[in-house]
Design an enzyme around this catalytic site. Sequence first.
Site, PDB file in Angstrom:
ATOM      1  N   GLY A   9      40.243  53.675 181.163  1.00  0.00           N
ATOM      2  CA  GLY A   9      39.529  54.458 182.165  1.00  0.00           C
ATOM      3  C   GLY A   9      40.440  54.836 183.339  1.00  0.00           C
ATOM      4  O   GLY A   9      39.975  54.998 184.470  1.00  0.00           O
TER       5      GLY A   9
ATOM      6  N   TYR B 130      29.951  57.336 164.633  1.00  0.00           N
ATOM      7  CA  TYR B 130      31.114  56.484 164.337  1.00  0.00           C
ATOM      8  C   TYR B 130      31.505  56.589 162.856  1.00  0.00           C
ATOM      9  O   TYR B 130      32.687  56.737 162.520  1.00  0.00           O
ATOM     10  CB  TYR B 130      30.741  55.046 164.701  1.00  0.00           C
TER      11      TYR B 130
ATOM     12  N   GLY C 250      22.601  53.315 163.040  1.00  0.00           N
ATOM     13  CA  GLY C 250      22.991  53.394 164.454  1.00  0.00           C
ATOM     14  C   GLY C 250      24.384  53.951 164.667  1.00  0.00           C
ATOM     15  O   GLY C 250      24.858  54.007 165.804  1.00  0.00           O
TER      16      GLY C 250
ATOM     17  N   GLY D 101      41.186  44.759 171.833  1.00  0.00           N
ATOM     18  CA  GLY D 101      41.072  43.550 171.001  1.00  0.00           C
ATOM     19  C   GLY D 101      42.009  43.573 169.799  1.00  0.00           C
ATOM     20  O   GLY D 101      42.912  42.734 169.669  1.00  0.00           O
ATOM     21  N   ILE D 102      41.806  44.520 168.910  1.00  0.00           N
ATOM     22  CA  ILE D 102      42.666  44.607 167.724  1.00  0.00           C
ATOM     23  C   ILE D 102      44.049  45.114 168.131  1.00  0.00           C
ATOM     24  O   ILE D 102      45.071  44.644 167.617  1.00  0.00           O
ATOM     25  CB  ILE D 102      42.015  45.525 166.653  1.00  0.00           C
TER      26      ILE D 102
ATOM     27  N   ASN E  93      44.958  53.491 166.663  1.00  0.00           N
ATOM     28  CA  ASN E  93      43.987  52.396 166.697  1.00  0.00           C
ATOM     29  C   ASN E  93      42.882  52.611 167.726  1.00  0.00           C
ATOM     30  O   ASN E  93      41.822  52.000 167.629  1.00  0.00           O
ATOM     31  CB  ASN E  93      44.759  51.090 166.998  1.00  0.00           C
ATOM     32  N   ALA E  94      43.102  53.506 168.689  1.00  0.00           N
ATOM     33  CA  ALA E  94      42.118  53.670 169.772  1.00  0.00           C
ATOM     34  C   ALA E  94      40.770  54.115 169.217  1.00  0.00           C
ATOM     35  O   ALA E  94      40.712  54.963 168.328  1.00  0.00           O
ATOM     36  CB  ALA E  94      42.633  54.704 170.774  1.00  0.00           C
TER      37      ALA E  94
ATOM     38  N   PRO F  88      39.101  47.933 159.047  1.00  0.00           N
ATOM     39  CA  PRO F  88      38.585  46.611 159.423  1.00  0.00           C
ATOM     40  C   PRO F  88      37.086  46.505 159.168  1.00  0.00           C
ATOM     41  O   PRO F  88      36.345  47.484 159.311  1.00  0.00           O
ATOM     42  CB  PRO F  88      38.853  46.530 160.928  1.00  0.00           C
ATOM     43  N   GLY F  89      36.683  45.305 158.837  1.00  0.00           N
ATOM     44  CA  GLY F  89      35.255  44.998 158.849  1.00  0.00           C
ATOM     45  C   GLY F  89      34.876  44.568 160.253  1.00  0.00           C
ATOM     46  O   GLY F  89      35.454  45.036 161.244  1.00  0.00           O
TER      47      GLY F  89
END
Length: 248
Positions: free
Chosen positions: A37, A155, A151, A14-15, A90-91, A185-186
């Site tokens: 994958g 991350y 949660g 996406g980004i 970025n991954a 990023p938010g």
Amino acid sequence: MTKRVALVTGGTGGIGTAICQQLAKIGYQVAAGYNSGGDHEKARAWQAEQKAAGFNIAISFGDVRDFDSCGRCVAEVEEMLGPIDILVNNAGITRDSTLRKMSKEQWDAVLTSNLDSVFNMTRHVINGMVDRTFGRIVNVSSVNAQKGQLGQTNYAAAKSGIHGFTKALAQEVARKGVTVNTVSPGYIATKMVMAVPDEIRAEIIKGIPVGRLGEPEEIARAVAFLIDDTSGFITGANLAVNGGQHMF
Ligand code: CAA
């Protein structure tokens, strides 16, 4: 001057897609690192879509969890386009769970994909950048590195680690024409954020002063700013792009 070469990991996501497109638009030679994958066909289809939309973007397979695989990815991109001037780490993935339920696999998956990955890629490009006395490294972290998020112990820990890596490496290579920065990023309108349950996402959006999710292009613009040849005095910085959700 020949066009500078940029490698964007997670480039087909996406980004990542927005970053690749933005850099191609402003004249860089761009390669998208992908894993998908191991689905090479999917990556080739992505590349064809980009071509149809007017973006000429190279692709290269690399499993960012694996040091040697990253080495092969870097070598392939350098063979196709020339020495890498710009690396955008970025991954990344999420495996959200409260710690009380989190498995070791969920912890390891996020730490290796989101933090080990930054070492695994950067280690293969850093000496070339230093030797050529030019380089731009941008590491993509997250608002949740500094804010924390229920949660996301895995991350948040990995994305916080990126800040330490950025600041330490920035000092090591500051005199060599190489800058190292973080973009945080938010909540951006990508599949990753859309996977958050609707009612939780709605609550999160209420906490964003700008009142909406961000767009991938808004992250891409921040990356483009940091990698510019004229941004050489910005290093070790964190550029928050989060709609005001967390200010520091
Ligand atoms: N504050 C305090 N406690 C809360 C709470 C809140 N806002 N919301 C829930 N809780 C409590 C619950 O009451 C429950 O406690 P009890 O067991 O004592 O009742 C506990 O927290 C929830 O536990 P569960 O493990 O049962 O929760 P769950 O399995 O239903 O869901 C979750 C947990 C998967 C983490 C879910 O909350 C979730 O998806 N949250 C969103 C996480 C998130 O924002 N992820 C971002 C993904 S996008 C991204 O990461 C990109 C980026 O960089 C921004």
